[in-house]
Design a protein around this motif. Structure first.
Motif: not given
Length: 251
Positions: A138, A172, A175-177, A181, A183, A232, A235-236, A238
């Motif tokens: 991250a 973001a 590379y999200a997948q 992450r 931000n 973490e 984690s959702f 980004t």
């Protein structure tokens, strides 16, 4: 311990003072091994020693973020010394000259863009592949409230922070997948040497009045959000931009 970063390595730029130092201290207190990076090698060492005295682990690494080779070397150092890189905060930044666009010094424009924008790109250029090698990670890029609004006589700074947001969102998405992450955090005026060393008490009081909350923020308040975004628990999250602004942008 609010966050859990045990067995994680974090690289923080601009970590010798202010917001960067607060983030480095909190990451270390939460279990991370922190690579403390800044232009001033001695200041990096002092922060690393402070972390060590508190029972944490830190390594000092002087680097100029506006130098791509220096950022590549800093990431390589983190991997070689700790086995990987999992977290990064691209925090280093400068304010630049104060002047209208039609009078803005060309040298200051180049310096501000070089540090505030190119420095973040160079950081991510090498941090992201390292995080992929480590299995994910991250990144938080330090923007500003001036990434979303203007501020007279600060064209270079405002332009660099607006561009930083676009860079953050694009990376973001890419590379999200891939387990990374990315931000951005946008502080308002914060009690850092960049601000307090250059302004009178009267000017600081005036800045405080621009915030509906009635004061200037602290580095620790920025660090709390930054560390959440690295954790973490986020984690959702980004590709987004999060303000720490005491209501500055609310009106």
């Amino acid at each position: 311990m609010m966050f859990e970063f045990t067995q994680k390595t974090a690289l923080v730029t601009g970590a010798a003072s202010g917001i960067g130092k607060a983030i480095a201290l909190e990451l270390a207190a939460s279990g991370a091994t922190v690579v403390v990076s800044d232009l001033d090698e001695a200041a990096c060492g002092r922060v690393a020693e402070e972390i060590a005295r508190a029972g944490g682990r830190a390594l000092a690494r002087a680097a100029d973020v506006s130098d791509a080779a220096a950022m590549e070397a800093a990431v390589a150092f983190a991997e070689a010394e700790t086995g990987g890189l999992h977290l990064a905060v691209n925090n280093a930044g400068i304010g630049g000259a104060q002047a209208p666009v039609g009078e803005y010094p060309l040298e200051s424009w180049a310096q501000v863009i070089g540090v505030n924008l190119n420095g973040v790109f160079y950081g991510m250029r090498y941090q992201i592949p390292a995080m992929e090698r480590a299995g994910g990670g991250a990144i938080v890029n330090m923007a500003s409230i001036l990434g979303s609004v203007g501020f007279a006589n600060s064209s270079a700074y405002v332009a660099s922070k607006h561009a930083l947001l676009g860079l953050t969102k694009t990376a973001a998405m890419e590379y999200a997948q891939k387990g990374v992450r990315i931000n951005a955090v946008g502080p308002a005026f914060i009690q850092t040497p960049l601000l307090t060393d250059n302004l009178s008490d009267e000017m600081l009081a005036g800045l405080a009045g621009l915030h509906p909350i009635g004061r200037i923020g602290t580095p620790e308040e920025v660090s709390a959000l930054t560390c959440f975004l690295l954790s973490e628990r986020a984690s959702f999250i980004t590709g987004s931009y999060h303000l720490v602004d005491g209501g500055y942008t609310a009106p």
